[in-house]
Design an enzyme around this catalytic site. Sequence first.
Site, PDB file in Angstrom:
ATOM      1  CE1 TYR A  39      33.418  42.478  38.279  1.00  0.00           C
ATOM      2  CE2 TYR A  39      32.655  43.080  35.856  1.00  0.00           C
ATOM      3  CZ  TYR A  39      33.615  43.167  36.970  1.00  0.00           C
ATOM      4  OH  TYR A  39      34.613  44.124  36.877  1.00  0.00           O
ATOM      5  CD  GLU A  94      35.448  45.229  40.247  1.00  0.00           C
ATOM      6  OE1 GLU A  94      36.029  45.404  41.332  1.00  0.00           O
ATOM      7  OE2 GLU A  94      35.732  44.328  39.462  1.00  0.00           O
TER       8      GLU A  94
END
Length: 412
Positions: free
Chosen positions: A133, A221
């Site tokens: 991530y 993101e």
Amino acid sequence: MLNDDYICNAKIDLHMNLHEYQGKEILSSFGVRIQRGLVASSASEAVNAAKQLTAETGTSWHVIKAQVHAGGRGKGGGVKLAKNLNEVETIAGQIIGMNLITPQTSAEGKKVHQVLIAEDVYYPGESEPDEFYMSVLLNRSTGRNMIMYSTEGGMDIEAVAEKTPHLIFNEEVDPSVGLLPFQARRIAFNLGLSGQAHKEMVKFVMALYTAYSKSDSSLFEINPVLKTSDNKILAVDAKVTIDDNSLFRHKDYKDLRDLREENPIEVEAGALGLNYVDLDGNVGCMVNGAGLAMATMDLIKQAGGEPANFLDVGGTADAARVEAAFRIILKDPNVKAILINIFGGIVRCDRVAQGIVDAYKNMGDAIKVPIIVRLQGTNADIAKELIDNSGLDVQSAVLFQEAADKVQAVLS
Ligand code: GDP
Ligand code: MN
């Protein structure tokens, strides 16, 4: 009594969200390696896209990914693997036009207009593919950009934050020097990478940060960032949000806005030059200035109501603008009352009051809800007289508390 909640909930600083395929194009233009893909709006376009990708990349497997402004698409059936052209056609046909419901959409879901046909990058090889991530965003408490990253990619970062917060790392960027190579190396190290994958990650992170700052984004993101089985590092997903205030210097980004993804009343208000954000409550607000708007929303809460919207009419609250604002607010069927709270500094209160009266009269009987007006500032007394003598169903108030009491009275 300013309430921070509103600042976040009302999304008062405006941003432009992009589709995954658009975000990836921006990343790629700054040298960030991405999972390659082509966008398609029909099953036959999807097949052509798949053929073209196979010619360029050599892979015959593809993922078909719904393009909507919401995450969690995989969970909702909006991301599927196709192992041949027939499957590309069938799956693209199923996903285009569907109402995709994910943990991040409303219960009605979002209509899918386009799919991204992307190369399969999870192919087996000498090592396992690995999902990380990574996001880039502004840390508002330090006023610095930061890179937030985790070994636990591919899943809900909120869940990771809750269950295993020690697996989330931050790297803050000093604005005077930008992201430094040693920081990128620290990130690669914390992600457990060595050798070729480590080098690739350092390059990826440096390019990602450059892309973030040069594109004037307010959020990147990337979940997941993938380490392929042959140690390439690439962006498989991309949530990119551009800071609206920077669009004047990115003329080419304006076309990336997909109005189908946005609230139609907000789009209409934007075209009229009104700063409007739709909310869930029952009291419409018409205010000049964002700070006063937030104070007014708190006032409504105190009075037992819930704000139906955030609306800043700006500096010129003349009859035309007030009327436009009335019409926008009244499009929301939940509105039971309207509170107008204007500070007359440069614009005199009596002129605003006249604007309200003229707009009200002009709208005939379109206004069926009670209106409470609070005008404070230059010529407030004349303004109050004007409202009180207008013969219209408009109540005036001078003090904040008075306005709150009147809102409470009309709601009960
Ligand atoms: P999201 O669910 O909206 O976050 O969409 P993502 O783009 O993150 O995709 C969801 C999931 O699909 C990823 O976490 C992967 O597990 C899977 N996925 C994405 N690309 C590929 C691919 O090329 N091959 C395979 N097999 N799975 C993929
Ligand atoms: Mn994702």
